[in-house]
Scaffold this motif. Structure first.
Motif, PDB file in Angstrom:
ATOM      1  N   GLY A 123       0.813  -1.208   0.000  1.00  0.00           N
ATOM      2  CA  GLY A 123       0.000   0.000   0.000  1.00  0.00           C
ATOM      3  C   GLY A 123       0.849   1.261   0.000  1.00  0.00           C
ATOM      4  O   GLY A 123       0.515   2.246  -0.674  1.00  0.00           O
ATOM      5  N   THR A 124       1.956   1.237   0.731  1.00  0.00           N
ATOM      6  CA  THR A 124       2.850   2.397   0.774  1.00  0.00           C
ATOM      7  C   THR A 124       3.472   2.653  -0.586  1.00  0.00           C
ATOM      8  O   THR A 124       3.585   3.810  -1.037  1.00  0.00           O
ATOM      9  N   ALA A 126       2.215   1.736  -3.531  1.00  0.00           N
ATOM     10  CA  ALA A 126       1.149   2.196  -4.420  1.00  0.00           C
ATOM     11  C   ALA A 126       0.834   3.669  -4.181  1.00  0.00           C
ATOM     12  O   ALA A 126       0.667   4.452  -5.130  1.00  0.00           O
ATOM     13  N   GLN A 127       0.763   4.071  -2.912  1.00  0.00           N
ATOM     14  CA  GLN A 127       0.457   5.464  -2.597  1.00  0.00           C
ATOM     15  C   GLN A 127       1.562   6.403  -3.070  1.00  0.00           C
ATOM     16  O   GLN A 127       1.288   7.505  -3.577  1.00  0.00           O
ATOM     17  N   ALA A 128       2.817   5.973  -2.943  1.00  0.00           N
ATOM     18  CA  ALA A 128       3.932   6.800  -3.392  1.00  0.00           C
ATOM     19  C   ALA A 128       3.867   7.037  -4.901  1.00  0.00           C
ATOM     20  O   ALA A 128       4.148   8.150  -5.380  1.00  0.00           O
ATOM     21  N   LEU A 130       1.135   7.036  -6.747  1.00  0.00           N
ATOM     22  CA  LEU A 130       0.018   7.953  -6.996  1.00  0.00           C
ATOM     23  C   LEU A 130       0.376   9.381  -6.607  1.00  0.00           C
ATOM     24  O   LEU A 130      -0.035  10.344  -7.275  1.00  0.00           O
ATOM     25  N   ASP A 131       1.143   9.544  -5.543  1.00  0.00           N
ATOM     26  CA  ASP A 131       1.565  10.883  -5.128  1.00  0.00           C
ATOM     27  C   ASP A 131       2.425  11.554  -6.199  1.00  0.00           C
ATOM     28  O   ASP A 131       2.383  12.780  -6.363  1.00  0.00           O
ATOM     29  N   ARG A 134       0.008  13.074  -8.703  1.00  0.00           N
ATOM     30  CA  ARG A 134      -1.169  13.753  -8.150  1.00  0.00           C
ATOM     31  C   ARG A 134      -1.363  15.145  -8.750  1.00  0.00           C
ATOM     32  O   ARG A 134      -2.501  15.568  -9.026  1.00  0.00           O
ATOM     33  N   TYR A 145       2.026   3.755 -13.289  1.00  0.00           N
ATOM     34  CA  TYR A 145       1.490   3.003 -12.148  1.00  0.00           C
ATOM     35  C   TYR A 145       1.474   1.494 -12.367  1.00  0.00           C
ATOM     36  O   TYR A 145       2.038   0.733 -11.569  1.00  0.00           O
TER      37      TYR A 145
END
Length: 235
Positions: A123-124, A126-128, A130-131, A134, A145
């Motif tokens: 999850g970390t 994946a979030q990085a 997306l950031d 953004r 991605y």
């Protein structure tokens, strides 16, 4: 009303994986090949291509009939440099039965343990990713991605150091490009050199405890075989 030109007839015997229309969208060609020529000789590759699921499944599963290493000599001799580079030891995914069946179960257990240790970080990662996009008005989903996410997760599972990840990715891209049998000899040579470089990197990492990540695949392999033993080849 303006007249439109008729759609060209589909000629399965002329199928080319390098045609711009196929590269743009391969799925209509796959459907047509399944319907009209599900097993086709592709001249550019000097290989048989199979387009039906059942045929592909049998090829992958019937290891007594279909082999990774052909007993026949290659149709064209490789240049001396490629012959030398290509004689390096085979990895587990290049092996046929029964050797593959002896080694694969040993790796599967360790791989499962390494994956369990990385799950909380997915999850970390994946979030990085997306950031990073953004604030952009548009971005390519595959390159930004869908491709880097599994690649980075796999790097974590193996235990690749964060600072080395970009270089490893470049080597992998070179290997993939060189696996195209229609690729120029320069690309094939670069692919083999990249494969040897990655292999050497993994071997060095396995023998250097200070740089290994605890609980990752390379660390588990080294510990399972002892610090003095040569770890099993992953590729």
């Amino acid at each position: 009303m303006t007249a439109t030109s008729p759609m060209p007839s589909f000629r399965p015997l002329d199928f080319s994986p390098h045609h711009p229309d196929f590269i743009e969208n391969p799925y209509p060609a796959y459907r047509r090949m399944r319907e009209s020529l599900p097993i086709a000789w592709v001249e550019e590759y000097q290989r048989w291509w199979c387009f039906r699921y059942d045929d592909c499944k049998r090829i992958l599963e019937d290891e007594h009939v279909f082999r990774k290493n052909s007993p026949l000599p290659p149709p064209r001799p490789a240049p001396p440099l490629l012959s030398v580079l290509g004689s390096r030891p085979q990895g587990v995914f290049d092996l046929d039965h029964p050797r593959h069946g002896e080694i694969r179960p040993l790796l599967d257990g360790l791989f499962g343990k390494a994956i369990d240790g990385v799950i909380p970080q997915v999850g970390t990662i994946a979030q990085a990713l997306l950031d990073e996009v953004r604030e952009k008005t548009s971005f390519d989903l595959i390159s930004a991605y869908a491709y880097p996410l599994p690649a980075r997760v796999l790097g974590e599972v193996l235990g690749v150091e964060a600072g080395d990840f970009q270089a490893i990715t470049s080597f992998v891209d070179a290997i993939v490009a060189g696996h195209d049998v229609a690729a120029p000899q320069a690309l094939k040579t670069a692919a083999l050199c990249s494969a040897m470089t990655i292999s050497a990197y993994y071997q060095a990492l396995a023998h250097c405890p200070a740089h290994r990540q605890e609980g990752r695949m390379i660390d588990l392999l080294a510990k399972s075989q002892g610090e003095a033993a040569e770890p099993a080849r992953l590729h």
